[in-house]
Design an enzyme around this catalytic site. Structure first.
Site, PDB file in Angstrom:
ATOM      1  N   CYS A 253       0.832  -1.188   0.000  1.00  0.00           N
ATOM      2  CA  CYS A 253       0.000   0.000   0.000  1.00  0.00           C
ATOM      3  C   CYS A 253       0.881   1.258   0.000  1.00  0.00           C
ATOM      4  CB  CYS A 253      -0.967  -0.029   1.183  1.00  0.00           C
ATOM      5  SG  CYS A 253      -2.352   1.112   1.023  1.00  0.00           S
TER       6      CYS A 253
ATOM      7  N   HIS B 229      -3.689  -5.503   1.137  1.00  0.00           N
ATOM      8  CA  HIS B 229      -2.990  -5.892   2.367  1.00  0.00           C
ATOM      9  C   HIS B 229      -3.112  -7.388   2.646  1.00  0.00           C
ATOM     10  CE1 HIS B 229      -2.262  -1.766   3.906  1.00  0.00           C
ATOM     11  NE2 HIS B 229      -3.366  -1.478   3.240  1.00  0.00           N
TER      12      HIS B 229
ATOM     13  N   GLU C 288      -1.390  -8.902   4.850  1.00  0.00           N
ATOM     14  CA  GLU C 288      -1.189  -9.044   6.293  1.00  0.00           C
ATOM     15  C   GLU C 288      -2.504  -8.950   7.075  1.00  0.00           C
ATOM     16  OE1 GLU C 288      -0.766  -4.555   5.703  1.00  0.00           O
ATOM     17  OE2 GLU C 288      -0.427  -6.406   4.569  1.00  0.00           O
TER      18      GLU C 288
END
Length: 224
Positions: A87, A196, A198
């Site tokens: 990002c 993302h 994660e």
């Protein structure tokens, strides 16, 4: 795997990234400050996480790309080190010249905060080796400037050299050229992506679709 996550003023995804890395490695990565001028020795991976560095003033990632630590990261990458930018981190990599292209305002000129589906375009890199060929996985979009753009010559090179790592599947909500969601450096050691992964490493908070990326990294850097 010995990793580090860099924190800039306005970064807000460093803890999510640290949790994802700890989940596959069993230990927390080093947390570095943007004013540091050197990296710890023996690193396998440096991560530039998401957020709004410097409040996204000027251009997203532009001010962070001039932070003191970026000189050390450029040297790390030039020496064959692996760098992941997610990002805002992807925006930094483009602004720093470590990846080509730029991230423009989303096509609809509004912030996108929702899940998306990504196709894995190649699995022969340390970043994507954890996925099966042809895999499609879910990740979270959280950006206002995720519209990847590059000129026609650069686009032809990215496609011809298979440097597109990830693409959006279904509706291309941010308008990225060729639905590009993630780009690799020519030596395959630097990856920038907008969504993302994660955010998807724990079944209690959104599922584990993104976990293969981090598991693959840990496996790639496992001591012989």
């Amino acid at each position: 795997m010995k990793s580090a996550v860099v924190v800039f003023p306005g970064t807000n995804r460093e803890r999510d990234m640290a949790i994802a890395l700890e989940r596959v490695c069993g230990h927390r990565p080093a947390m570095l400050w943007h004013r540091d001028t050197a990296l710890p020795t023996g690193l396998d991976l440096v991560v530039l996480p998401g957020g709004f560095s410097y409040g996204d003033y000027l251009r997203c990632g532009a001010m962070a790309a001039q932070s003191p630590i970026m000189a050390a990261i450029r040297a790390f990458a030039a020496g064959g080190g692996h760098v992941l930018g997610v990002c805002n981190g992807f925006q930094m990599l483009c602004e720093a010249g470590l990846l080509p292209g730029a991230l423009l305002k989303n096509a609809a000129l509004r912030f996108l905060a929702q899940d998306c589906s990504l196709s894995v375009e190649r699995t022969d890199t340390v970043f994507t080796r954890g996925f099966a060929p042809g895999a499609v996985f879910r990740a979270t979009m959280a950006h206002g400037d995720g519209n990847y753009f590059c000129d026609a010559e650069t686009l032809a090179r990215l496609e011809g050299e298979r440097l597109v790592a990830l693409r959006y599947v279904g509706e291309n909500l941010n308008g990225s050229v060729n639905a590009i969601a993630g780009v690799l450096s020519p030596n395959l050691r630097v990856l920038g992506l907008m969504p993302h992964p994660e955010n998807c490493v724990d079944p209690l908070v959104g599922g584990t679709d993104g976990l293969p990326m981090f598991a693959g990294l840990a496996e790639a850097f496992q001591p012989a």
